[in-house]
Motif scaffolding. Structure first.
Motif, mmCIF file in Angstrom:
data_model
loop_
_atom_site.group_PDB
_atom_site.id
_atom_site.type_symbol
_atom_site.label_atom_id
_atom_site.label_comp_id
_atom_site.label_asym_id
_atom_site.label_seq_id
_atom_site.Cartn_x
_atom_site.Cartn_y
_atom_site.Cartn_z
ATOM 1 N N GLU A 164 84.919 45.845 72.060
ATOM 2 C CA GLU A 164 83.851 46.809 71.817
ATOM 3 C C GLU A 164 84.431 48.068 71.201
ATOM 4 O OE1 GLU A 164 79.906 47.709 71.767
ATOM 5 O OE2 GLU A 164 80.717 45.953 72.765
ATOM 6 N N LEU A 186 72.926 41.000 62.574
ATOM 7 C CA LEU A 186 72.976 42.289 61.891
ATOM 8 C C LEU A 186 71.683 43.079 62.096
ATOM 9 C CD1 LEU A 186 74.735 41.180 58.577
ATOM 10 C CD2 LEU A 186 75.719 42.599 60.400
ATOM 11 N N GLU A 205 69.826 42.888 64.778
ATOM 12 C CA GLU A 205 69.939 43.384 66.156
ATOM 13 C C GLU A 205 70.797 44.644 66.217
ATOM 14 O OE1 GLU A 205 71.523 40.178 68.387
ATOM 15 O OE2 GLU A 205 69.699 38.955 68.287
ATOM 16 N N GLN A 206 71.760 44.764 65.299
ATOM 17 C CA GLN A 206 72.648 45.934 65.263
ATOM 18 C C GLN A 206 72.032 47.107 64.513
ATOM 19 O OE1 GLN A 206 75.614 45.955 66.999
ATOM 20 N NE2 GLN A 206 74.845 43.967 67.699
ATOM 21 N N ILE A 231 77.309 47.922 58.439
ATOM 22 C CA ILE A 231 77.713 47.037 59.533
ATOM 23 C C ILE A 231 78.179 45.743 58.881
ATOM 24 C CG2 ILE A 231 77.013 45.885 61.658
ATOM 25 C CD1 ILE A 231 74.716 47.914 61.846
ATOM 26 N N ARG A 262 80.929 49.891 60.974
ATOM 27 C CA ARG A 262 81.282 49.019 62.095
ATOM 28 C C ARG A 262 81.643 47.652 61.545
ATOM 29 N NH1 ARG A 262 76.230 48.979 65.704
ATOM 30 N NH2 ARG A 262 77.607 47.960 67.206
#
Length: 295
Positions: A8, A77, A79-80, A48, A263
């Protein structure tokens, strides 16, 4: 289906808020060549990035597999927080994007149309070449895109994609960090011989891994051959998408803003991805998250 984050990455302090969040994916590090162009021209966009390194290379995958992989990754992606998706993979763009566009209600930018348009603009003789994965060559997506674009134009000299060459060993070389090795040069000479015989003057780098090999390819072909990287044309298309997203925001349809640090997620080894990726984007890739697909 659910996913498990093996590592994480926490948020970093003092980060400027980005205006938009863009999801991007590739089979591995290749899509970073597209990311480099995007962050250069659009520094306030948050990206991302997902590299499907556990399943690389994509070039020998079936169309059904590629669609399935795309469904998994795009869902992740979204969901992010992704507002649009850049499919920074020619193999997926050629084989899966038409289906994926029907399944997801957000903008999807692929490589094929932008790359074909850039090659048409670049060629002086009308002889375009393509190097790509086996799946991309087999799909004939680039030759179809060239014909489709030209059908909308009038006049001008004849333009054709005269030679498409599969280069299946290029992706493993790049993923292993061997882009500038003697092995890469030897393999490139073999792959590029048919391209030289076809006397093309513009060569589409039809896999986002291949710009890692651009110095080697240019050295073998000579400076008179234009190497066409779809990344710049994809960035121009993304700019148009962002204009629409901004309009939606101003119209009250979208208010989301997100932290502007990029990210990175991978399905394979995060250490190797970080090492190879930082050869292209020095110091910009860190805290890579590994994702396990739990089926």
């Amino acid at each position: 289906m659910e996913v498990q984050l093996v590592t994480e990455a926490g948020p970093r302090g003092g980060i400027k808020l980005a205006q938009h969040v863009i999801g991007m994916f590739d089979s591995g590090v290749g899509g970073l060549t597209v990311m480099k162009e995007i962050v250069t021209q659009l520094p306030d966009v948050q990206i991302i990035y997902f590299g499907d390194t556990a399943r690389v290379p994509y070039g020998n995958r079936s169309r059904e597999e590629l669609i399935h992989f795309g469904e998994e990754i795009i869902s992740f992606l979204i969901e992010q927080g992704a507002e649009a998706i850049v499919v920074a993979c020619n193999t997926s763009s050629a084989n899966a994007v038409p289906v994926l566009r029907e399944q997801f209600n957000l903008p999807l930018i692929g490589t094929i149309e932008p790359g074909a348009k850039a090659a048409i603009q670049a060629t002086a003789t009308g002889n375009i070449g393509l190097i790509a994965t086996e799946a991309t060559v087999r799909s004939k997506a680039y030759s179809s895109a060239v014909r489709r674009i030209l059908s909308k134009r009038r006049g001008g000299h004849a333009i054709e994609l005269v030679k498409a060459q599969a280069c299946p060993l290029f992706v493993p070389l790049v993923e292993a960090g061997l882009s500038h090795s003697p092995e890469a040069r030897g393999i490139a000479r073999t792959y590029l011989a048919p391209i030289q015989e076809a006397q093309v003057d513009a060569l589409i780098l039809g896999c986002t891994h291949y710009p890692f090999l651009a110095p080697v390819i240019q050295e073998i072909l000579g400076e008179e051959i234009i190497l066409v990287d779809p990344a710049q044309a994809m960035t121009e298309e993304l700019k148009e998408v962002l204009k629409q997203l901004e309009y939606n925001r101003e119209s009250g349809q979208e208010t989301h803003k997100a932290p502007g640090h990029h990210r990175f997620f991978v399905s394979g080894d995060p250490v190797l991805f970080e090492r190879v990726g930082n050869t292209l984007l020095p110091g910009q890739i860190h805290d890579v998250n590994q994702v396990n697909w739990n089926r």
